[in-house]
Scaffold this motif. Structure first.
Motif, short mmCIF file in Angstrom:
data_model
loop_
_atom_site.label_atom_id
_atom_site.label_comp_id
_atom_site.label_asym_id
_atom_site.label_seq_id
_atom_site.Cartn_x
_atom_site.Cartn_y
_atom_site.Cartn_z
N ASN A 150 -6.68 -3.19 -0.08
CA ASN A 150 -5.43 -2.89 -0.80
C ASN A 150 -5.55 -3.13 -2.30
O ASN A 150 -4.78 -2.58 -3.08
N ASN A 166 0.87 -1.17 0.00
CA ASN A 166 0.00 0.00 0.00
C ASN A 166 0.91 1.22 0.00
O ASN A 166 1.58 1.51 1.00
N PRO A 215 -0.25 -5.33 2.44
CA PRO A 215 -0.87 -4.11 2.95
C PRO A 215 -0.32 -3.72 4.31
O PRO A 215 0.35 -4.52 4.98
#
Length: 316
Positions: free
Chosen positions: A204, A88, A188
């Motif tokens: 994500n 992310n 993530p």
């Protein structure tokens, strides 16, 4: 003057990114869209845990311990595989603000995939803020370069129209590396989210899409389940080295961040999200609609009591 020029350049880049995303938001005809038939998951092994929680150590030792507990990185990455790692990296934030995946963890996962003999390792995400700025300021760009992987930024030419075949999502532009990968590893960071309560692995996947993604918020739970059905990762690794406890997903204040020095790894993407929601925000997964929908579609399990779970403490 230099600061003004830099700020002006960033503003132009941000506007430019918004323009090309808007330009690609038109939905093409179904007949012209690609479909994707790829199963990048792993074969279940009843002798191994479904979910591993590793605490202490460093991001590098957390990653290695998690893979080892789940049967080794060779269970997930075969020699010659093209692997895409999906962190992310959505926001123009520093590592300490915990809005983006920890760069040291990204580098560690890359190196482990290299050890397994991956042919090529790509790191990609479609950031919400200017992508170049997000990757550089977060430290992820430097981590990718240092580990010897390939960083793919979301240029317009990198997207292809794909039929997601979801209940809510039809044809959308998808970032090309995710269509070409042999294996995808979801990486993530654990964060609070103002709409869904939490943003972890399933949320994500927004970063694989182009177009006007804000429209997805109109049916956000159905959209998350559709994306989870489309993207079947080999493994979900949740970065909880630092956790953004409040004011997510963008964050900004260090007062909203708690250092947990933890990594959660699971072959079950629903279980990974459910564990994080319960552990850090005391949320019952049954009250999170996107997890209920994902479980109903057979994408994983919310009932953490039935999972084979292993906890590992590495120490300081």
């Amino acid at each position: 003057m230099k600061r003004l020029l830099a700020a002006g350049g960033t503003a132009v880049a941000t506007v430019g990114a918004g323009l090309w995303l808007a330009d690609r938001s038109a939905r093409p005809t179904e007949g012209n869209a690609l479909t994707l038939d790829r199963e990048s998951g792993v074969v279940p092994d009843p002798s191994l845990p479904d979910l591993v929680v590793v605490e202490g150590g460093t991001p590098e030792t957390l990653a290695r311990a998690a893979f080892d507990a789940l049967g080794g990185v060779g269970r997930f990455v075969r020699r010659g595989d093209v692997v895409v790692v999906k962190p992310n990296v959505g926001w123009d934030r520093t590592e300490e603000q915990a809005a983006n995946t920890n760069p040291a963890l990204v580098a560690a996962v890359i190196r482990l995939c290299q050890e397994a003999g991956a042919k090529r390792i790509v790191v990609a995400d479609n950031s919400c803020n200017d992508p170049q700025t997000c990757f550089e300021r977060s430290g992820v760009a430097a981590a990718v370069r240092g580990a010897g992987a390939t960083l793919v930024l979301p240029e317009p030419r990198r997207f292809k129209e794909v039929d997601l075949r979801g209940d809510s999502l039809g044809v959308w532009p998808v970032l090309e590396p995710f269509l070409e990968a042999d294996k995808v590893i979801n990486l993530p960071i654990a964060k609070h989210h103002s709409l869904t309560g939490v943003t972890v692995g399933m949320k994500n996947w927004y970063g694989i899409l182009g177009g006007q993604r804000n429209r997805l918020h109109q049916r956000i739970n159905e959209s998350l389940a559709d994306l989870a059905a489309f993207m079947r990762p080999a493994l979900t690794l949740v970065d909880a080295w630092r956790v953004l406890m409040r004011n997510g997903p963008t964050g900004g204040s260090l007062a909203d961040v708690e250092e947990r020095k933890t990594l959660i790894a699971s072959t079950d993407p629903v279980a990974a999200d459910a564990w994080v929601a319960r552990e850090y925000w005391d949320l019952d997964a049954r009250r999170l609609p996107f997890l209920r929908l994902a479980e109903q579609r057979g994408l994983g399990r919310m009932d953490l009591e039935t999972l084979r779970t292993r906890h590992i403490a590495l120490g300081a």
